[in-house]
Design an enzyme around this catalytic site. Structure first.
Site, PDB file in Angstrom:
ATOM      1  N   SER A   1       0.867  -1.178   0.000  1.00 16.50           N
ATOM      2  CA  SER A   1       0.000   0.000   0.000  1.00 16.50           C
ATOM      3  C   SER A   1       0.904   1.229   0.000  1.00 16.50           C
ATOM      4  O   SER A   1       2.068   1.142   0.414  1.00 16.50           O
ATOM      5  CB  SER A   1      -0.856  -0.006   1.270  1.00 16.50           C
ATOM      6  OG  SER A   1      -1.438   1.262   1.492  1.00 16.50           O
TER       7      SER A   1
ATOM      8  N   TYR B   1      -2.529  -0.971  10.458  1.00 15.45           N
ATOM      9  CA  TYR B   1      -2.432  -1.136   8.999  1.00 15.45           C
ATOM     10  C   TYR B   1      -1.081  -0.621   8.491  1.00 15.45           C
ATOM     11  O   TYR B   1      -0.390  -1.300   7.722  1.00 15.45           O
ATOM     12  CB  TYR B   1      -3.584  -0.371   8.338  1.00 15.45           C
ATOM     13  CG  TYR B   1      -3.747  -0.583   6.857  1.00 15.45           C
ATOM     14  CD1 TYR B   1      -4.528  -1.635   6.369  1.00 15.45           C
ATOM     15  CD2 TYR B   1      -3.156   0.270   5.931  1.00 15.45           C
ATOM     16  CE1 TYR B   1      -4.699  -1.823   5.004  1.00 15.45           C
ATOM     17  CE2 TYR B   1      -3.322   0.091   4.573  1.00 15.45           C
ATOM     18  CZ  TYR B   1      -4.097  -0.956   4.116  1.00 15.45           C
ATOM     19  OH  TYR B   1      -4.269  -1.141   2.763  1.00 15.45           O
TER      20      TYR B   1
HETATM   21  P1  NAD Z   1     -11.598  -6.001  -0.105  1.00 16.24           P
HETATM   22  O1  NAD Z   1     -12.217  -5.815   1.220  1.00 16.24           O
HETATM   23  O2  NAD Z   1     -12.385  -5.761  -1.340  1.00 16.24           O
HETATM   24  O3  NAD Z   1     -10.980  -7.470  -0.218  1.00 16.24           O
HETATM   25  C1  NAD Z   1     -10.310  -8.079   0.862  1.00 16.24           C
HETATM   26  C2  NAD Z   1     -10.258  -9.569   0.620  1.00 16.24           C
HETATM   27  O4  NAD Z   1      -9.589 -10.186   1.742  1.00 16.24           O
HETATM   28  C3  NAD Z   1     -11.650 -10.216   0.547  1.00 16.24           C
HETATM   29  O5  NAD Z   1     -11.622 -11.242  -0.419  1.00 16.24           O
HETATM   30  C4  NAD Z   1     -11.836 -10.790   1.939  1.00 16.24           C
HETATM   31  O6  NAD Z   1     -12.741 -11.871   2.002  1.00 16.24           O
HETATM   32  C5  NAD Z   1     -10.410 -11.245   2.215  1.00 16.24           C
HETATM   33  N1  NAD Z   1     -10.167 -11.492   3.640  1.00 16.24           N
HETATM   34  C6  NAD Z   1     -10.369 -10.667   4.684  1.00 16.24           C
HETATM   35  N2  NAD Z   1     -10.056 -11.291   5.834  1.00 16.24           N
HETATM   36  C7  NAD Z   1      -9.633 -12.535   5.499  1.00 16.24           C
HETATM   37  C8  NAD Z   1      -9.160 -13.666   6.220  1.00 16.24           C
HETATM   38  N3  NAD Z   1      -9.051 -13.655   7.559  1.00 16.24           N
HETATM   39  N4  NAD Z   1      -8.825 -14.766   5.535  1.00 16.24           N
HETATM   40  C9  NAD Z   1      -8.941 -14.822   4.184  1.00 16.24           C
HETATM   41  N5  NAD Z   1      -9.361 -13.790   3.439  1.00 16.24           N
HETATM   42  C10 NAD Z   1      -9.708 -12.674   4.085  1.00 16.24           C
HETATM   43  O7  NAD Z   1     -10.294  -5.086  -0.084  1.00 16.24           O
HETATM   44  P2  NAD Z   1      -9.267  -4.585  -1.212  1.00 16.24           P
HETATM   45  O8  NAD Z   1      -9.320  -3.121  -1.193  1.00 16.24           O
HETATM   46  O9  NAD Z   1      -9.435  -5.313  -2.489  1.00 16.24           O
HETATM   47  O10 NAD Z   1      -7.896  -4.980  -0.517  1.00 16.24           O
HETATM   48  C11 NAD Z   1      -7.025  -5.970  -1.014  1.00 16.24           C
HETATM   49  C12 NAD Z   1      -5.621  -5.636  -0.558  1.00 16.24           C
HETATM   50  O11 NAD Z   1      -5.229  -4.396  -1.136  1.00 16.24           O
HETATM   51  C13 NAD Z   1      -5.451  -5.474   0.955  1.00 16.24           C
HETATM   52  O12 NAD Z   1      -4.234  -6.055   1.374  1.00 16.24           O
HETATM   53  C14 NAD Z   1      -5.421  -3.969   1.127  1.00 16.24           C
HETATM   54  O13 NAD Z   1      -4.716  -3.590   2.269  1.00 16.24           O
HETATM   55  C15 NAD Z   1      -4.691  -3.575  -0.146  1.00 16.24           C
HETATM   56  N6  NAD Z   1      -4.853  -2.179  -0.532  1.00 16.24           N
HETATM   57  C16 NAD Z   1      -6.087  -1.676  -0.794  1.00 16.24           C
HETATM   58  C17 NAD Z   1      -6.193  -0.348  -1.161  1.00 16.24           C
HETATM   59  C18 NAD Z   1      -7.518   0.282  -1.464  1.00 16.24           C
HETATM   60  O14 NAD Z   1      -7.564   1.501  -1.559  1.00 16.24           O
HETATM   61  N7  NAD Z   1      -8.579  -0.487  -1.629  1.00 16.24           N
HETATM   62  C19 NAD Z   1      -5.062   0.454  -1.255  1.00 16.24           C
HETATM   63  C20 NAD Z   1      -3.831  -0.088  -0.970  1.00 16.24           C
HETATM   64  C21 NAD Z   1      -3.728  -1.424  -0.627  1.00 16.24           C
END
Ligand code: NAD
Length: 261
Positions: free
Chosen positions: A143, A156
């Site tokens: 991130s 985080y």
């Molecule tokens: P999201 O909430 O859409 O997806 C998260 C996924 O993780 C889901 O499939 C959920 O079921 C799964 N998950 C959560 N807890 C879990 C567990 N205990 N075991 C197995 N699976 C689990 O979120 P996203 O935005 O797609 O995030 C994905 C990654 O990207 C994360 O690591 C997040 O930190 C990172 N990220 C997101 C952003 C953003 O702005 N959305 C920015 C930077 C980084």
């Protein structure tokens, strides 16, 4: 580029960025293992849809990323049912927004487990097979918060800085085995994870929803646009190409200029 014959395991791929990775790898011909939580029928629709749309095998693991044994089991399942783990994407992640003095201890533990330790467990289980086959790609979704901080996101930001360090360490350890290990650091991507943190951010900062979107989220991004999941997935696909064979140990920003400032 074709990833035909390769197997990609993507944690947290029932939603958001993870689902976009899985679909992008499948579009290049890779078989995929989906993982994450959600409604069983919706996950099955997604899984079978990927098989039909891209003509690949797609399987599902319900492994909980807070549990080391289940993570090892997920890697075993991919080896058993799909034949290998060539591409591992550690992507599962959760967020909690709170001032540190009120930050629930169990939320700290959960975020460190899912956003950081799960990557350690999955890499540990997948590397022997990659070494044996002499090829591998390990990608973490870090991130912008692996490079800079924001207030109220202590767990985080700590986990994401940790994953950047883990990425560099693993890259050095596997460098002579034709295995690369990199992290991708997106800025704000409009996914359920971002949507869910809006109410707490409104509370922590005393703002309206629109103010959170404009003055907190997009404020960080000079382009004033959200990154898309598909853009992040395209970078991951590139990292799996031969052209990216010498990119390792890198933390690749895709953040609309956020961390340039
Ligand atoms: P999201 O909430 O859409 O997806 C998260 C996924 O993780 C889901 O499939 C959920 O079921 C799964 N998950 C959560 N807890 C879990 C567990 N205990 N075991 C197995 N699976 C689990 O979120 P996203 O935005 O797609 O995030 C994905 C990654 O990207 C994360 O690591 C997040 O930190 C990172 N990220 C997101 C952003 C953003 O702005 N959305 C920015 C930077 C980084």
């Amino acid at each position: 580029m074709s990833l035909k014959g390769k197997v990609a395991v993507v944690t947290g791929s029932t939603s958001g960025i993870g689902l976009a990775y899985a679909r992008a790898f499948a579009a290049e011909g890779a078989d995929v293992l989906l993982n994450g939580f959600g409604e069983a029928g919706a996950i099955e629709t997604e899984r079978s849809g990927i098989e039909r749309e891209f003509g690949v095998k797609a399987i599902y693991s319900p492994a909980d990323m807070t549990r080391a044994a289940e993570i090892a089991g997920m890697i075993e399942q991919a080896n058993r049912e799909l034949g290998s783990v060539d591409i591992l994407v550690n992507n599962a992640g959760v967020q909690h927004v709170s001032p540190i003095e009120d930050f629930p201890i169990e939320k700290w533990d959960q975020i460190i487990a899912i956003n950081l330790s799960s990557a350690f467990h999955a890499i540990r289980a997948a590397v022997p097979g990659m070494k044996a086959r002499g090829w591998g790609r390990i990608i973490q979704t870090a991130s912008a918060h692996s490079l800079v901080a924001s207030p109220f996101k202590s767990a985080y930001v700590s986990a994401k800085h940790g994953i950047a360090g883990l990425t560099k360490t693993v890259a050095l350890e596997v460098a002579t085995h034709k295995i690369t290990c990199n992290c991708i650091s997106p800025g704000y991507v409009w996914t359920p994870l971002v949507e869910r943190q809006i109410p707490d951010t409104m509370k922590a900062r005393g703002l309206t929803k629109e103010q959170v979107i404009q003055d907190v989220l997009l404020q960080a991004q000079p382009t004033k646009e959200f990154v898309t999941s598909e853009q992040v997935a395209a970078l991951a696909v590139f990292l799996c190409s031969d052209a990216a064979a010498q990119i390792t140990g890198a933390n690749l920003s895709i953040d609309g200029g956020w961390t340039a400032g």
